[in-house]
Design a protein around this motif. Structure first.
Motif, PDB file in Angstrom:
ATOM      1  N   GLY A   1      -0.980  15.129 -35.785  1.00  0.00           N
ATOM      2  CA  GLY A   1       0.174  16.126 -36.114  1.00  0.00           C
ATOM      3  C   GLY A   1       0.546  15.508 -37.358  1.00  0.00           C
TER       4      GLY A   1
ATOM      5  N   HIS B   1       4.578  15.566 -39.665  1.00  0.00           N
ATOM      6  CA  HIS B   1       6.042  15.635 -39.543  1.00  0.00           C
ATOM      7  C   HIS B   1       6.480  15.567 -40.772  1.00  0.00           C
TER       8      HIS B   1
ATOM      9  N   SER C   1       3.649  21.239 -35.409  1.00  0.00           N
ATOM     10  CA  SER C   1       4.146  20.017 -34.628  1.00  0.00           C
ATOM     11  C   SER C   1       5.701  20.073 -34.608  1.00  0.00           C
TER      12      SER C   1
END
Ligand code: NAD
Length: 250
Positions: free
Chosen positions: A82, A84, A132
């Protein structure tokens, strides 16, 4: 640890502000995709992170190249599961000449790296950040994106552009829980200011021309980026944070 479980991309991570921030992110628990066109510099940043027990990979990418930026995001997501945080930081200066003497090629390269590079980072990272559940983008502008300086036409224009591109992205992606902010560093001790340091007449003035009377370190900028990337800045978006010792006073 303020970034525990987070995955981050840092462009221009092979040197200066990008390297210091990549190391700082990793110290706070983030997994970091260090990206740069300079392979040796990027690998050295990864080595420093791993040496301290952190997790990092190097991904070579030119921020001005759409295909390479797309692949950078894909590689980070595949490696870390993912995304972020994106630190859109790579940037370059140009010959210190009036606009009338600046070549079109140099103008184009500076705009491509400093401004289009930030656009491409946003373009490809936003879908991954959405996936995410949200995240944070920090873009590197400059004190010279706020104040004009002679012989800095393309740099002035590119870095001013980053400030409004930041506000635009904050407005477009806030509803997806994506915050977008910029930093505006003053004179920071990295490779990019080497030409200024060589100017025996101007350097003694430039190096002290702010409220604190000294230049900044990459680590001092990294701390500001860390704050904006972390949940401590959860209600801050569209902002430009000056990290400039009080701004140039001349
Ligand atoms: P630096 O030269 O040490 O680092 C810049 C890094 O970006 C280098 O590793 C370089 O290889 C990389 N890079 C250059 N072109 C690239 C490209 N096309 N694709 C990917 N990577 C590329 O300088 P720095 O001061 O750490 O610069 C980081 C950012 O900070 C830049 O955007 C710069 O404009 C900005 N900035 C620096 C200062 C300062 O005084 N140092 C002040 C204001 C803003």
């Amino acid at each position: 640890m303020r970034l525990n479980g987070k995955a981050a991309i840092v462009t221009g991570g092979g040197s200066g502000i990008g390297r210091a921030t990549a190391v700082r992110f990793a110290e706070e628990g983030a997994k970091v995709a260090v990206s740069d066109i300079d392979e040796a510099g990027g690998e050295e940043t990864v080595r420093r992170i791993r040496e301290k027990g952190g997790e990092a990979i190097f991904v070579k990418a030119d921020v001005s190249d759409s295909g390479q930026m797309k692949r950078l995001v894909q590689t980070a997501v595949a490696a870390f599961g993912g995304l972020h945080i994106l630190f859109n930081n790579a940037g370059i200066g140009h010959s210190e000449v009036r606009s009338t003497d600046l070549s079109e090629e140099e103008w184009d390269r500076v705009i491509d790296v400093n401004l289009k590079g930030v656009f491409l980072g946003i373009k490809y990272a936003v879908p991954a950040l959405k996936e995410s559940g949200g995240g944070a983008i920090v873009n590197t502008s400059s004190l010279l994106g706020i104040k004009g300086k002679k012989y800095e036409s393309a740099y002035n224009a590119s870095k001013a552009g980053v400030i409004l591109l930041t506000k635009n992205a904050a407005l477009e992606y806030g509803k997806f829980n994506i915050r977008v902010n910029a930093i505006a560093p003053g004179v920071i001790d990295t490779n990019i200011i080497a030409p200024w340091k060589q100017d025996a007449r101007k350097w003694p003035i430039i190096s002290k021309a702010n409220a604190l009377g000294r230049i900044g370190t990459p680590e001092e900028v990294a701390n500001a980026v860390l704050f904006l990337a972390s949940d401590e800045a959860s209600f801050i978006t569209g902002a430009t944070l000056s990290v400039d010792g009080g701004g140039l006073t001349f």
